[in-house]
Design a protein around this motif. Structure first.
Motif, PDB file in Angstrom:
ATOM      1  N   PRO A 125       0.828  -1.216   0.000  1.00 45.80           N
ATOM      2  CA  PRO A 125       0.000   0.000   0.000  1.00 45.80           C
ATOM      3  C   PRO A 125       0.863   1.268   0.000  1.00 45.80           C
ATOM      4  O   PRO A 125       1.884   1.329   0.680  1.00 45.80           O
ATOM      5  CB  PRO A 125      -0.811  -0.108   1.296  1.00 45.80           C
ATOM      6  N   VAL A 126       0.433   2.226  -0.786  1.00 48.36           N
ATOM      7  CA  VAL A 126       1.110   3.529  -0.859  1.00 48.36           C
ATOM      8  C   VAL A 126       0.096   4.595  -0.445  1.00 48.36           C
ATOM      9  O   VAL A 126      -1.004   4.671  -0.998  1.00 48.36           O
ATOM     10  CB  VAL A 126       1.624   3.813  -2.286  1.00 48.36           C
ATOM     11  N   LYS A 127       0.473   5.408   0.533  1.00 50.58           N
ATOM     12  CA  LYS A 127      -0.434   6.445   1.013  1.00 50.58           C
ATOM     13  C   LYS A 127      -0.637   7.511  -0.053  1.00 50.58           C
ATOM     14  O   LYS A 127       0.300   7.944  -0.704  1.00 50.58           O
ATOM     15  CB  LYS A 127       0.127   7.083   2.293  1.00 50.58           C
ATOM     16  N   VAL A 128      -1.896   7.933  -0.198  1.00 47.97           N
ATOM     17  CA  VAL A 128      -2.213   8.980  -1.170  1.00 47.97           C
ATOM     18  C   VAL A 128      -1.694  10.324  -0.667  1.00 47.97           C
ATOM     19  O   VAL A 128      -1.878  10.676   0.498  1.00 47.97           O
ATOM     20  CB  VAL A 128      -3.740   9.066  -1.399  1.00 47.97           C
ATOM     21  N   ALA A 129      -1.019  11.058  -1.535  1.00 45.30           N
ATOM     22  CA  ALA A 129      -0.519  12.394  -1.195  1.00 45.30           C
ATOM     23  C   ALA A 129      -1.099  13.405  -2.172  1.00 45.30           C
ATOM     24  O   ALA A 129      -1.156  13.157  -3.372  1.00 45.30           O
ATOM     25  CB  ALA A 129       1.008  12.412  -1.250  1.00 45.30           C
ATOM     26  N   PHE A 130      -1.560  14.519  -1.641  1.00 54.39           N
ATOM     27  CA  PHE A 130      -2.127  15.573  -2.465  1.00 54.39           C
ATOM     28  C   PHE A 130      -1.156  16.747  -2.526  1.00 54.39           C
ATOM     29  O   PHE A 130      -0.445  17.031  -1.559  1.00 54.39           O
ATOM     30  CB  PHE A 130      -3.454  16.069  -1.876  1.00 54.39           C
ATOM     31  N   GLY A 131      -1.153  17.437  -3.605  1.00 56.54           N
ATOM     32  CA  GLY A 131      -0.304  18.616  -3.707  1.00 56.54           C
ATOM     33  C   GLY A 131      -0.618  19.404  -4.965  1.00 56.54           C
ATOM     34  O   GLY A 131      -1.138  18.850  -5.939  1.00 56.54           O
ATOM     35  N   ASN A 132      -0.314  20.693  -4.909  1.00 56.96           N
ATOM     36  CA  ASN A 132      -0.538  21.564  -6.057  1.00 56.96           C
ATOM     37  C   ASN A 132       0.729  21.730  -6.867  1.00 56.96           C
ATOM     38  O   ASN A 132       1.837  21.544  -6.361  1.00 56.96           O
ATOM     39  CB  ASN A 132      -1.001  22.949  -5.575  1.00 56.96           C
ATOM     40  N   TYR A 133       0.559  22.088  -8.121  1.00 55.88           N
ATOM     41  CA  TYR A 133       1.686  22.474  -8.948  1.00 55.88           C
ATOM     42  C   TYR A 133       2.009  23.941  -8.678  1.00 55.88           C
ATOM     43  O   TYR A 133       1.136  24.805  -8.776  1.00 55.88           O
ATOM     44  CB  TYR A 133       1.358  22.285 -10.432  1.00 55.88           C
ATOM     45  N   TYR A 134       3.255  24.215  -8.326  1.00 54.24           N
ATOM     46  CA  TYR A 134       3.666  25.592  -8.106  1.00 54.24           C
ATOM     47  C   TYR A 134       4.576  26.099  -9.219  1.00 54.24           C
ATOM     48  O   TYR A 134       4.960  27.266  -9.221  1.00 54.24           O
ATOM     49  CB  TYR A 134       4.372  25.718  -6.748  1.00 54.24           C
ATOM     50  N   LEU A 135       4.903  25.213 -10.166  1.00 55.32           N
ATOM     51  CA  LEU A 135       5.672  25.597 -11.350  1.00 55.32           C
ATOM     52  C   LEU A 135       6.907  26.403 -10.968  1.00 55.32           C
ATOM     53  O   LEU A 135       7.185  27.464 -11.527  1.00 55.32           O
ATOM     54  CB  LEU A 135       4.782  26.406 -12.318  1.00 55.32           C
ATOM     55  N   GLU A 136       7.667  25.871 -10.001  1.00 55.77           N
ATOM     56  CA  GLU A 136       8.816  26.605  -9.490  1.00 55.77           C
ATOM     57  C   GLU A 136       9.899  26.807 -10.545  1.00 55.77           C
ATOM     58  O   GLU A 136      10.684  27.752 -10.453  1.00 55.77           O
ATOM     59  CB  GLU A 136       9.390  25.884  -8.276  1.00 55.77           C
ATOM     60  N   SER A 137       9.926  25.930 -11.553  1.00 56.04           N
ATOM     61  CA  SER A 137      10.926  26.118 -12.614  1.00 56.04           C
ATOM     62  C   SER A 137      10.637  27.373 -13.434  1.00 56.04           C
ATOM     63  O   SER A 137      11.529  27.902 -14.105  1.00 56.04           O
ATOM     64  CB  SER A 137      10.945  24.894 -13.539  1.00 56.04           C
ATOM     65  N   LEU A 138       9.394  27.855 -13.378  1.00 53.25           N
ATOM     66  CA  LEU A 138       9.014  29.072 -14.097  1.00 53.25           C
ATOM     67  C   LEU A 138       8.826  30.257 -13.157  1.00 53.25           C
ATOM     68  O   LEU A 138       9.241  31.383 -13.461  1.00 53.25           O
ATOM     69  CB  LEU A 138       7.727  28.851 -14.887  1.00 53.25           C
ATOM     70  N   PHE A 139       8.165  30.011 -12.000  1.00 53.27           N
ATOM     71  CA  PHE A 139       7.755  31.101 -11.127  1.00 53.27           C
ATOM     72  C   PHE A 139       8.459  31.093  -9.763  1.00 53.27           C
ATOM     73  O   PHE A 139       8.087  31.859  -8.879  1.00 53.27           O
ATOM     74  CB  PHE A 139       6.240  31.039 -10.900  1.00 53.27           C
ATOM     75  N   GLY A 140       9.452  30.251  -9.584  1.00 49.59           N
ATOM     76  CA  GLY A 140      10.156  30.200  -8.315  1.00 49.59           C
ATOM     77  C   GLY A 140      10.961  31.472  -8.056  1.00 49.59           C
ATOM     78  O   GLY A 140      11.408  32.145  -8.991  1.00 49.59           O
ATOM     79  N   GLU A 141      11.157  31.793  -6.784  1.00 53.39           N
ATOM     80  CA  GLU A 141      11.923  32.998  -6.436  1.00 53.39           C
ATOM     81  C   GLU A 141      13.341  32.940  -7.006  1.00 53.39           C
ATOM     82  O   GLU A 141      13.867  33.948  -7.483  1.00 53.39           O
ATOM     83  CB  GLU A 141      11.977  33.154  -4.919  1.00 53.39           C
ATOM     84  N   GLY A 142      13.959  31.765  -6.939  1.00 51.62           N
ATOM     85  CA  GLY A 142      15.319  31.624  -7.451  1.00 51.62           C
ATOM     86  C   GLY A 142      15.425  31.889  -8.936  1.00 51.62           C
ATOM     87  O   GLY A 142      16.467  32.345  -9.427  1.00 51.62           O
ATOM     88  N   LYS A 143      14.346  31.604  -9.679  1.00 52.79           N
ATOM     89  CA  LYS A 143      14.342  31.808 -11.128  1.00 52.79           C
ATOM     90  C   LYS A 143      14.039  33.257 -11.511  1.00 52.79           C
ATOM     91  O   LYS A 143      14.610  33.798 -12.457  1.00 52.79           O
ATOM     92  CB  LYS A 143      13.299  30.885 -11.780  1.00 52.79           C
ATOM     93  N   LEU A 144      13.107  33.876 -10.795  1.00 46.83           N
ATOM     94  CA  LEU A 144      12.576  35.164 -11.235  1.00 46.83           C
ATOM     95  C   LEU A 144      13.192  36.384 -10.568  1.00 46.83           C
ATOM     96  O   LEU A 144      13.305  37.437 -11.196  1.00 46.83           O
ATOM     97  CB  LEU A 144      11.059  35.203 -10.996  1.00 46.83           C
ATOM     98  N   THR A 145      13.559  36.275  -9.289  1.00 51.19           N
ATOM     99  CA  THR A 145      13.878  37.473  -8.513  1.00 51.19           C
ATOM    100  C   THR A 145      14.984  38.311  -9.146  1.00 51.19           C
ATOM    101  O   THR A 145      14.858  39.538  -9.268  1.00 51.19           O
ATOM    102  CB  THR A 145      14.267  37.089  -7.076  1.00 51.19           C
ATOM    103  N   ARG A 146      16.079  37.673  -9.564  1.00 50.24           N
ATOM    104  CA  ARG A 146      17.184  38.444 -10.121  1.00 50.24           C
ATOM    105  C   ARG A 146      16.755  39.221 -11.353  1.00 50.24           C
ATOM    106  O   ARG A 146      17.034  40.425 -11.479  1.00 50.24           O
ATOM    107  CB  ARG A 146      18.343  37.506 -10.477  1.00 50.24           C
ATOM    108  N   TRP A 147      16.039  38.552 -12.289  1.00 52.44           N
ATOM    109  CA  TRP A 147      15.651  39.214 -13.529  1.00 52.44           C
ATOM    110  C   TRP A 147      14.581  40.271 -13.287  1.00 52.44           C
ATOM    111  O   TRP A 147      14.577  41.330 -13.935  1.00 52.44           O
ATOM    112  CB  TRP A 147      15.160  38.166 -14.535  1.00 52.44           C
ATOM    113  N   VAL A 148      13.708  39.995 -12.337  1.00 55.43           N
ATOM    114  CA  VAL A 148      12.687  40.977 -11.976  1.00 55.43           C
ATOM    115  C   VAL A 148      13.345  42.237 -11.417  1.00 55.43           C
ATOM    116  O   VAL A 148      12.974  43.364 -11.778  1.00 55.43           O
ATOM    117  CB  VAL A 148      11.711  40.359 -10.938  1.00 55.43           C
ATOM    118  N   ASN A 149      14.335  42.072 -10.544  1.00 58.86           N
ATOM    119  CA  ASN A 149      15.016  43.219  -9.949  1.00 58.86           C
ATOM    120  C   ASN A 149      15.777  44.032 -10.996  1.00 58.86           C
ATOM    121  O   ASN A 149      15.795  45.265 -10.946  1.00 58.86           O
ATOM    122  CB  ASN A 149      15.968  42.764  -8.845  1.00 58.86           C
ATOM    123  N   ILE A 150      16.417  43.337 -11.945  1.00 62.62           N
ATOM    124  CA  ILE A 150      17.146  44.039 -13.009  1.00 62.62           C
ATOM    125  C   ILE A 150      16.180  44.872 -13.851  1.00 62.62           C
ATOM    126  O   ILE A 150      16.437  46.052 -14.143  1.00 62.62           O
ATOM    127  CB  ILE A 150      17.910  43.031 -13.895  1.00 62.62           C
TER     128      ILE A 150
END
Length: 636
Positions: free
Chosen positions: A597-622
């Motif tokens: 048996p594998v326990k069911v896990a729920f979670g949302n997509y946060y698309l961190e590869s597109l919208f993550g702070e590490g990806k966006l912050t530098r370019w947003v600040n520039i």
């Protein structure tokens, strides 16, 4: 009566703050906060009912108030300089000296102290701000009474720090009321710097390494704004010969080199409002106890920044500076909406949302048209109520379940039904018609219709905000349950502010036409929309407030009836391709590899590869720095 009301709104919170610091008995301190909140709420309503006014408080024991403000200003800057040395922050030290030295020269050698300048003035915008500060701010202070008791129990402190905490929390309210009612730019600057010191002390309240580091960042970033304010004020006086704000506004739009000092003062507003690229100080402020976050984001500090930019809007209306300010604010709205999309931390979502909505207000100030100014004034009110509510909800949830991550709030209704319902309603007031935040956004987008890049940014940012708000609200009410839920125990001082704020967010939307006619229209002198049977009509469309309220009421009643009916329907476990391992509703599982048996896990997509702070912050600040250079270039 006017002097008494101004005394209540500005001086009483300052005196009450001192009482909170001196009195060590918790019961007396709580009573002081409650009494001050009640006085402020009543006083602000009565002051708003008085209408526009100008007022000179005269002297205090033969000493002019202007002289007293000047002395207090230098004492305040000396305190900031002291903390610069205590924290060993060379940046804070330099920025404090860059305010002290030019201000001393200005006060001693350049300023004509005999010139008549009315110290205080109230109009539709400032009176609306007083209502927001005094009512929303007081409710947050009241909420803080039981919250801080639990907070300190969690920290296991040997000695309570509440006297110091409530000193700065209550002082904030008096300083903000003084700021929005100040007509003399020197007075406005003094209260502006008081909010800087208050925020620094409150962010670092818990004295952890992270709290001290983030408080220091907040201090130097806001001190940078203070430097811009000082130089802008001195240059403005040298080119206009006055510090009388109303006199400047009545003279109409400025042109040429006179716009540079206005741009510098707007830069001070940008830092205070934590606009990109200055957003890190407000994100760092999340380490503070939740009432601090709620106060900073809803009715004080950041609202001081947008108030300043909005107040000066008539001076740069129609200029290239105005257009560049509009683009700068619109970019902040879009960038922070994208960054919020990649977050699961509830406080960070609220922080990015705050910065974005403040960017929208700044964009409206840059446009400067009656429609844009109406949108900005309405958004200040509705955003303050809804955002203050949501921060208090997150604080309540965090103390209830030990987490502020929205993934941990899945099915919150099962354990905290009261808080879950209030939070969902708070999200709805930020997201859906017929509530005021959506109306304000609609009006702002319509006002930006002639500026193609700006209207695209506003539309995209609004669309992204629908995603993260809808995701959060859906999780709060999700998860199956087949039994009656019991309301969680909440103290009256926790529950009542939540109920008042959620009720206010809903009821105020019913009075949008009256709010517009009472606060925005007197300032603008030009009608933006007409009202017929609750339908607000502009040149580009209509917003049916009362018909939409009726539709929402019918939908809510139907949902309530369906929910009541579903109690008698047996719940079944999730369907997982015929491989269910258990029929448990509480811990569903499926048959996985090796027949285990594998326990069911729920979670949302946060698309961190597109919208993550590490990806966006530098370019947003520039990009934001480039737009900021455009703003300053527009002034030149």
């Amino acid at each position: 009566m006017l002097p008494a009301l101004l005394f209540i709104c500005i001086v009483v919170p300052i005196l009450a703050a001192g009482a909170c610091f001196v009195v060590r008995a918790q019961a007396v301190r709580s009573a002081t906060v409650l009494a001050t909140g009640a006085l402020l709420m009543a006083g602000s309503v009565l002051l708003a009912a008085q209408g526009a006014f100008s007022f000179d408080p005269g002297t205090l024991g033969g000493l002019g108030w202007g002289t007293l403000i000047s002395v207090l200003d230098f004492l305040l800057l000396a305190v900031i300089l002291f903390y610069g040395f205590r924290l060993k922050s060379r940046l804070v030290q330099i920025l404090a000296l860059l305010q002290i030295a030019p201000l001393a020269w200005f006060e001693l050698f350049a300023l004509d102290h005999g010139a008549a300048v009315l110290p205080l003035h109230g109009d539709g915008l400032s009176l609306l701000m007083v209502l927001v500060i005094s009512i929303v701010g007081s409710l947050i202070c009241i909420f803080a009474i039981p919250y801080m008791k639990k907070h300190e129990e969690h920290l296991h402190l040997a000695k309570s720090r509440q006297p110091r905490f409530f000193f700065f929390l209550v002082l904030f309210l008096g300083a903000m009321n003084g700021l929005v009612l100040a007509n003399n730019l020197l007075w406005l600057y003094f209260f502006f710097e008081v909010t800087t010191l208050c925020s620094f002390m409150l962010i670092g309240h818990d004295r952890t390494e992270e709290a001290v580091r983030n408080a220091t960042r907040a201090l130097w970033m806001n001190s940078l704004g203070g430097v811009a304010f000082v130089f802008g004020m001195i240059l403005l006086y040298s080119r206009t010969g006055t510090l009388d704000l109303q006199a400047l506004l009545m003279a109409g739009p400025l042109a040429g080199a006179v716009l540079l000092p206005v741009a510098l003062i707007c830069l001070a507003g940008f830092t205070k409002a934590a606009q990109v690229p200055f957003q890190s100080w407000l994100l760092g402020a999340m380490v503070a106890p939740t009432p601090v976050s709620a106060l900073l984001h809803s009715s004080t500090m950041v609202k001081a920044g947008v108030y300043l930019v909005l107040r000066l809007s008539p001076l740069y209306a129609g200029s290239f500076l105005g257009t560049s300010i509009a683009l700068f604010g619109g970019f902040s709205f879009l960038a922070t909406a994208a960054l919020a999309l990649g977050q699961s931390n509830g406080k960070k979502i609220l922080a990015y949302s705050t910065i974005g909505n403040l960017g929208l207000i700044i964009a409206c100030a840059g446009l400067g048209t009656p429609a844009a100014m109406s949108a900005a004034i309405l958004l200040i009110l509705f955003h303050a109520v809804s955002k203050g509510l949501l921060f208090l909800c997150v604080g309540t949830i965090e103390q209830g379940i030990g987490s502020r991550d929205i993934e941990d709030m899945r099915g919150l209704y099962k354990v905290m039904p009261r808080t879950a319902i209030i939070t969902v309603l708070g999200v709805a007031t930020m997201l859906l018609p017929p509530f005021g935040v959506l109306l304000s956004k609609w009006l702002a987008i319509e006002a930006a219709a002639h500026n193609a890049p700006l209207v695209v940014m506003l539309a995209l940012a609004s669309a992204l905000s629908v995603v993260y708000w809808g995701r959060w609200a859906g999780m709060l009410m999700s998860a199956p349950f087949s039994r009656e839920v019991k309301p969680e125990p909440l103290s009256a001082l926790t529950l009542r502010p939540l109920q008042i704020l959620v009720g206010g967010a809903i009821v105020l939307a019913l009075f949008i036409p009256w709010i517009y006619e009472s606060f925005a229209l007197p300032m603008l002198g030009e009608s933006v929309f007409s009202v017929h049977y609750g339908v607000l009509t502009t040149g580009a469309g209509a917003f049916a407030v009362y018909p939409l309220f009726f539709a929402v009421l019918v939908g809510a009643l139907f949902a309530w009836w369906a929910a009541r009916k579903s109690r008698f329907v047996p719940a079944t476990s999730l369907y997982m391709g015929g491989a269910n391992a258990t029929g448990s509703l509480e811990e569903p599982a499926f048959v996985g590899p090796m027949n285990k048996p594998v326990k069911v896990a729920f979670g949302n997509y946060y698309l961190e590869s597109l919208f993550g702070e590490g990806k966006l912050t530098r370019w947003v600040n520039i990009a934001a720095l480039a737009l900021l250079l455009l703003v300053m270039g527009g002034a030149l």
